[in-house]
Design an enzyme around this catalytic site. Structure first.
Site, PDB file in Angstrom:
ATOM      1  N   GLY A  89      42.137  19.679  55.369  1.00 11.40           N
ATOM      2  CA  GLY A  89      43.050  20.264  54.386  1.00 11.40           C
ATOM      3  C   GLY A  89      44.266  19.384  54.104  1.00 11.40           C
ATOM      4  N   ILE A  90      45.401  20.016  53.895  1.00 14.50           N
ATOM      5  CA  ILE A  90      46.634  19.308  53.534  1.00 14.50           C
ATOM      6  C   ILE A  90      47.095  18.402  54.685  1.00 14.50           C
ATOM      7  CG2 ILE A  90      49.065  19.663  52.924  1.00 14.50           C
ATOM      8  CD1 ILE A  90      48.128  22.376  51.623  1.00 14.50           C
ATOM      9  N   GLY A  91      46.851  18.849  55.920  1.00 17.09           N
ATOM     10  CA  GLY A  91      47.278  18.060  57.084  1.00 17.09           C
ATOM     11  C   GLY A  91      46.594  16.709  57.148  1.00 17.09           C
TER      12      GLY A  91
ATOM     13  N   SER B 124      55.967  27.758  52.351  1.00 17.75           N
ATOM     14  CA  SER B 124      55.047  28.305  51.343  1.00 17.75           C
ATOM     15  C   SER B 124      55.830  29.142  50.338  1.00 17.75           C
ATOM     16  CB  SER B 124      54.027  29.197  52.046  1.00 17.75           C
ATOM     17  OG  SER B 124      53.346  30.001  51.101  1.00 17.75           O
TER      18      SER B 124
ATOM     19  N   TYR C  36      52.153  36.885  56.298  1.00 20.25           N
ATOM     20  CA  TYR C  36      52.149  35.410  56.325  1.00 20.25           C
ATOM     21  C   TYR C  36      53.458  34.892  55.725  1.00 20.25           C
ATOM     22  CZ  TYR C  36      50.921  30.828  54.158  1.00 20.25           C
ATOM     23  OH  TYR C  36      50.920  29.528  53.712  1.00 20.25           O
TER      24      TYR C  36
END
Ligand SMILES: NC(=O)c1ccc[n+]([C@@H]2O[C@H](COP(=O)([O-])OP(=O)(O)OC[C@H]3O[C@@H](n4cnc5c(N)ncnc54)[C@H](OP(=O)(O)O)[C@@H]3O)[C@@H](O)[C@H]2O)c1
Length: 296
Positions: free
Chosen positions: A13-15, A135, A160
C-alpha cells in the site's frame, strides 16, 4: 552520516510507496509488517532502487503493543533519521486487541508507543523527523476522549477517524514537546488511494453512522471517488514530510494530500484534547521510566 528510515506497514500500500520514495532519496530503509513473504518481496523492490543500500524487513504485528515494544528494542540501537508511522486500520466490526478497542490501538497507541521508545534513537540521529500518517476521516470523529471508546454505537469509519484525531492531536503535542531537540514532527495526509485497507472496508454500510447509512449510495460513491487514486501519489505527502529541505527547522506542520503544508484540523489543536489523549496514552501504553518518556 548514513540516513536511515523506518516505515511501519511498509511492505504494501502507501507504506511501500513511501519506502521506495525514501530509498530514492538516499535512505537506508527498514520496513515493518506482519507477513515475512511480503516483507521479502518489499525488500527486493526497495533494494533495487539502490543496491548499495539494501533494505531490511522486520516482522511485527503493530496491533500488539507487546510486539511494538519488541520491535522498538530491535531498532533502538541505531541512530534513526526518519520514522514514518504509516500503520493504520479500520475495523468494520467492533474488535478488541488484548482487551483494548482495536482502532485506538492500531491508529494511535501503537505508533505513539513506538515513537516514545525510539526517541533516543531519533535524538541520536538528529536532525531527524517523525512523520505520522493522518486521514481526512478526522473530520467525522467524536471529539470526546474521556475513555478509549467514544460514547454511542460502533461505526468503524467514525471510530477510525477518532483514533486518527487522537494521533493528530498527539502529533502536534509531541512537536511542541520536542521543539529544540532536533527532532521535528509532521503529520501527512495521503488523501485517498485504492489499497487493501480501503478495498476491504469502505464497501460496508455498517462502517458509517445510521444517519449516513440512509445516504449510503451517495456516501459509497464519495468513498469510491476519494480512494480511486494510486498509492504512489498518496505516498507523496509522507515523502515530502520526511525529506523536503524547505521543512528544515520546522515542526508541527501538516502536509496535506496536495503535498503542501496546511493548517491542522482545528479540533486537533485543542489543548484539552491533547491532554486527554496524553492521559489515555500513558494509561494504556505506559513507557518505562528509563525511556525518554512523555514526562521529560
Ligand atoms: N488508503 C487510503 O485511502 C487512506 C486514506 C487516508 C489515510 N490512510 C492512511 O494511510 C496509511 C496507509 O494506508 P494503506 O491504505 O496503505 O493501508 P493498507 O492497505 O492496510 O497497508 C498495507 C500494509 O500495512 C501492513 N499492515 C497492516 N496491518 C498491519 C499490522 N497490524 N502490523 C504491521 N503491518 C501491518 C501490511 O503488511 P502485512 O499485511 O504483512 O502486515 C502492508 O504492508 C494508514 O495509516 C491509513 O490509515 C489511507
Amino acid at each position: 552520516m548514513r540516513k536511515t528510515a523506518v516505515v511501519t506497514a511498509g511492505t504494501g500500500g502507501i507504506g511501500l510507496e513511501t519506502a521506495l520514495g525514501l530509498a530514492a532519496a538516499g535512505f537506508s530503509v527498514t520496513v515493518v509488517g506482519r507477513d515475512p513473504d511480503r516483507g521479502a518481496r518489499a525488500v527486493e523492490r526497495i533494494s533495487a532502487v539502490d543496491p548499495s543500500r539494501p533494505a531490511r524487513f522486520v516482522q511485527a504485528d503493530l496491533g500488539s503493543l507487546g510486539q511494538v515494544r519488541a520491535l522498538a528494542a530491535r531498532l533502538a540501537d541505531d541512530p534513526l533519521t526518519v520514522l514514518v508511522n504509516n500503520v493504520g486500520a479500520m475495523f468494520p466490526r467492533q474488535t478488541e486487541l488484548n482487551g483494548v478497542e482495536a482502532s485506538f490501538v492500531v491508529n494511535h497507541l501503537s505508533p505513539y508507543l513506538l515513537t516514545e521508545l525510539l526517541l533516543p534513537a531519533l535524538k541520536a540521529g538528529a536532525p531527524s523527523r517523525i512523520v505520522n500518517v493522518t486521514s481526512g476521516a478526522v473530520g467525522v470523529a467524536k471529539r470526546v476522549f474521556d475513555s478509549v471508546e467514544p460514547p454511542g454505537g460502533y461505526y468503524g469509519f467514525h471510530w477510525y477517524g477518532r483514533a486518527k484525531l487522537a494521533h493528530l492531536a498527539h502529533t502536534l503535542d509531541l512537536a511542541r514537546r520536542l521543539d529544540g531537540t532536533g527532532v521535528s514532527v509532521f503529520a501527512a495526509d495521503p488523501g485517498g488511494a485504492a489499497t487493501e485497507m480501503t478495498d476491504n472496508t469502505l464497501t460496508d454500510p455498517a462502517i458509517v453512522s445510521p444517519a449516513l447509512r440512509l445516504l449510503w449510495p451517495l456516501v459509497r460513491r464519495r468513498f469510491e471517488r476519494s480512494t480511486s487514486g494510486s498509492a504512489s501519489v498518496a505516498a507523496r505527502p509522507s515523502i515530502v514530510a520526511a525529506t523536503d529541505p524547505a521543512l528544515d527547522g520546522r515542526t508541527g506542520v501538516v502536509i496535506g494530500a496536495d503535498a503542501q503544508p496546511h493548517a491542522p484540523f482545528r479540533a486537533a489543536t485543542d489543548p484539552r484534547t491533547a491532554a486527554a489523549v496524553r492521559r489515555l496514552s500513558e494509561q494504556y501504553a505506559p513507557v518505562p521510566a528509563h525511556a525518554d518518556g512523555p514526562s521529560d
